[in-house]
Design a protein around this motif. Structure first.
Motif, PDB file in Angstrom:
ATOM      1  N   ALA A  20       8.728   5.810  -3.320  1.00 14.93           N
ATOM      2  CA  ALA A  20       8.576   4.700  -2.713  1.00 14.93           C
ATOM      3  C   ALA A  20       8.989   4.209  -1.041  1.00 14.93           C
ATOM      4  O   ALA A  20      10.048   5.301  -1.562  1.00 14.93           O
ATOM      5  N   TRP A  21       9.225   3.580  -0.833  1.00 19.37           N
ATOM      6  CA  TRP A  21      10.167   3.328   0.788  1.00 19.37           C
ATOM      7  C   TRP A  21       9.410   2.250   1.573  1.00 19.37           C
ATOM      8  O   TRP A  21       8.207   2.006   1.425  1.00 19.37           O
ATOM      9  N   LYS A  22      10.603   2.046   2.312  1.00 23.21           N
ATOM     10  CA  LYS A  22      10.320   0.629   2.731  1.00 23.21           C
ATOM     11  C   LYS A  22       9.117   0.793   4.052  1.00 23.21           C
ATOM     12  O   LYS A  22       9.806   1.977   4.678  1.00 23.21           O
ATOM     13  N   GLY A  23       8.363   0.739   4.501  1.00 25.04           N
ATOM     14  CA  GLY A  23       7.344   0.310   5.800  1.00 25.04           C
ATOM     15  C   GLY A  23       6.194   2.023   5.155  1.00 25.04           C
ATOM     16  O   GLY A  23       5.736   1.812   6.331  1.00 25.04           O
ATOM     17  N   GLU A  24       6.450   1.908   4.091  1.00 21.21           N
ATOM     18  CA  GLU A  24       4.769   2.718   4.102  1.00 21.21           C
ATOM     19  C   GLU A  24       3.650   1.904   4.524  1.00 21.21           C
ATOM     20  O   GLU A  24       3.535   0.590   3.679  1.00 21.21           O
ATOM     21  N   GLU A  28      -0.031   5.278   2.568  1.00 20.21           N
ATOM     22  CA  GLU A  28       1.254   6.444   1.835  1.00 20.21           C
ATOM     23  C   GLU A  28       1.087   5.366   0.820  1.00 20.21           C
ATOM     24  O   GLU A  28       1.900   5.986  -0.444  1.00 20.21           O
ATOM     25  N   TYR A  29       0.888   4.406   0.257  1.00 22.28           N
ATOM     26  CA  TYR A  29       1.022   3.340  -1.174  1.00 22.28           C
ATOM     27  C   TYR A  29       0.406   4.013  -1.712  1.00 22.28           C
ATOM     28  O   TYR A  29       0.727   4.844  -3.694  1.00 22.28           O
ATOM     29  N   LEU A  30      -1.343   4.654  -2.133  1.00 24.29           N
ATOM     30  CA  LEU A  30      -1.764   4.918  -2.977  1.00 24.29           C
ATOM     31  C   LEU A  30      -1.563   6.209  -2.681  1.00 24.29           C
ATOM     32  O   LEU A  30      -1.230   6.634  -3.590  1.00 24.29           O
ATOM     33  N   TRP A  31      -0.823   6.832  -1.441  1.00 24.47           N
ATOM     34  CA  TRP A  31      -0.286   8.190  -2.424  1.00 24.47           C
ATOM     35  C   TRP A  31       0.515   7.974  -3.078  1.00 24.47           C
ATOM     36  O   TRP A  31       0.424   8.672  -4.290  1.00 24.47           O
ATOM     37  N   CYS A  32       1.749   7.864  -3.491  1.00 23.97           N
ATOM     38  CA  CYS A  32       2.647   6.960  -3.765  1.00 23.97           C
ATOM     39  C   CYS A  32       1.885   7.315  -5.342  1.00 23.97           C
ATOM     40  O   CYS A  32       2.638   7.976  -6.245  1.00 23.97           O
ATOM     41  N   ILE A  33       0.885   5.697  -5.753  1.00 28.44           N
ATOM     42  CA  ILE A  33       0.800   5.447  -6.732  1.00 28.44           C
ATOM     43  C   ILE A  33      -0.020   7.157  -7.251  1.00 28.44           C
ATOM     44  O   ILE A  33       0.709   7.557  -8.219  1.00 28.44           O
ATOM     45  N   GLU A  34      -0.476   7.514  -7.009  1.00 26.03           N
ATOM     46  CA  GLU A  34      -1.422   9.332  -7.015  1.00 26.03           C
ATOM     47  C   GLU A  34      -0.557  10.022  -7.515  1.00 26.03           C
ATOM     48  O   GLU A  34      -0.383  10.807  -8.463  1.00 26.03           O
ATOM     49  N   GLN A  35       0.955  10.006  -7.167  1.00 28.74           N
ATOM     50  CA  GLN A  35       1.988  11.012  -7.414  1.00 28.74           C
ATOM     51  C   GLN A  35       2.591  10.714  -9.262  1.00 28.74           C
ATOM     52  O   GLN A  35       2.961  11.235  -9.656  1.00 28.74           O
ATOM     53  N   THR A  36       2.172   9.128  -9.868  1.00 30.36           N
ATOM     54  CA  THR A  36       2.540   8.971 -11.037  1.00 30.36           C
ATOM     55  C   THR A  36       1.447   9.297 -12.009  1.00 30.36           C
ATOM     56  O   THR A  36       1.606   9.339 -13.645  1.00 30.36           O
ATOM     57  N   LEU A  37       0.516   9.872 -11.856  1.00 28.34           N
ATOM     58  CA  LEU A  37      -0.694  10.347 -12.847  1.00 28.34           C
ATOM     59  C   LEU A  37      -0.142  11.327 -13.161  1.00 28.34           C
ATOM     60  O   LEU A  37      -0.409  11.910 -14.851  1.00 28.34           O
TER      61      LEU A  37
END
Length: 333
Positions: A20-24, A28-37
């Motif tokens: 997560a980072w400010k301004g994503e 990028e938000y969806l990419w972040c979620i997919e990294q947690t799978l």
């Protein structure tokens, strides 16, 4: 990540990945979620969700993971509604616990948290005096109640818009003016959407607002305010500072939008105080433990945490506030 930035930094410092980072961007938000799978020892086996995005992503894009997932715990009002809708339509494939409607979540995080962090967001963004202003709060659920009380406490005049007759009656009985947005848009100096529903402030409302009306959202993501219309119909957009934009309309009137229509307490402040969030996050952990250790108790469906856990949570927080609970021996009649 819903918690404060310094908490995320502490987690990252401990060696736990934080995506997560400010301004994503949305992508990028969806990419972040997919990294947690996926983890070093395999795919995830529990879902801890905050809004329904992870739940929806797995059910639509990664259904092969569903058979290995024991349960879902969901923190938000919108996410809980999403679970009930999926379950009713036969789409939900994992037993779930609705954490949001634990009393120590909705009546504390949603109400007390927003009562503090809304003002925090507006003040950090604008440093505006609230006393004497006409403020419009769209929605009078737990979030709206907290926001209205905070604005009232700063001596604002508060107008409520609400479609639910029971909530509207509550607002009226608590001395607020209750009307529709088509009327309130002409009166307000500060607008706050809290409903979690789509299309609350629309083009016709912007066009009737007073000059330099401040508009912000503390409901669900960015669906309540028609930001797209502002972007496409303004003659000038001025970025005053990060998360504060001033749109000049063709009429010459100006609209100040905070946090791009997303959650103002995230975009312009540090979210809820840690004390109230400890309720929510502890409930999330309790729900995860419950689903993991008592799998046979939860066939497909959406459930609540037991009331005893709500009471234990409240009692623990009373202790933190040095409040003693009166002990009464129950008498049988």
């Amino acid at each position: 990540m819903r918690c404060q930035g310094h908490a995320a930094a502490a987690v990252a410092k401990a060696g736990i990945p934080v995506y997560a980072w400010k301004g994503e961007t949305d992508e990028e938000y969806l990419w972040c979620i997919e990294q947690t799978l996926y983890f070093k020892d395999g795919p995830l086996n529990m879902i801890l969700d905050d809004g329904g995005d992870l739940t929806n992503l797995i059910h639509t894009k990664y259904p092969q993971l569903l058979s290995g997932i024991r349960g879902i715990s969901e923190e938000t009002t919108t996410g809980a509604h999403n679970l009930y809708k999926m379950n009713a339509n036969g789409i939900l494939k994992v037993p779930s616990i609705n954490v949001n409607d634990s009393v120590t979540k909705s009546k504390f995080d949603n109400f007390c948290g927003c009562r503090e962090s809304l003002i925090d967001g507006i003040k950090w963004a604008m440093d505006v005096m609230i006393a004497g202003k006409v403020t419009v709060v769209a929605g009078y659920g737990d979030v709206g109640k907290g926001c209205a009380q905070a604005l009232w406490g700063f001596s604002a005049r508060v107008i409520i818009t609400e479609i639910d007759p029971i909530n509207a009656l509550q607002a009226a009985m608590e001395s607020y003016v209750v009307t529709i947005m088509d009327e309130a848009c002409k009166e307000g100096n500060i607008f706050v959407t809290t409903t979690g529903c789509m299309d609350i402030i629309l083009s016709q409302h912007f066009e009737q607002m007073q000059d330099d009306a401040i508009v912000c959202n503390i409901g669900h993501f960015d669906v309540e305010i028609n930001v797209k219309w502002l972007e496409e119909n303004c003659v000038q957009k001025v970025n005053i500072k990060p998360q504060v934009d001033r749109y000049v309309l063709k009429s010459g009137r100006r609209i100040i939008l905070l946090a791009e229509g997303r959650l103002v307490n995230l975009g312009c402040a540090m979210v809820h105080p840690s004390f109230v969030m400890s309720n929510s996050f502890t409930n999330q952990v309790l729900a995860q433990i419950e689903l993991w250790t008592h799998e046979n108790k939860y066939p497909m469906g959406v459930y609540f945490l037991p009331k005893k856990q709500d009471e234990a949570m409240a009692e623990a927080h009373l202790g933190k506030l040095n409040v003693k609970l009166t002990k009464v021996t129950e008498k049988q009649f």
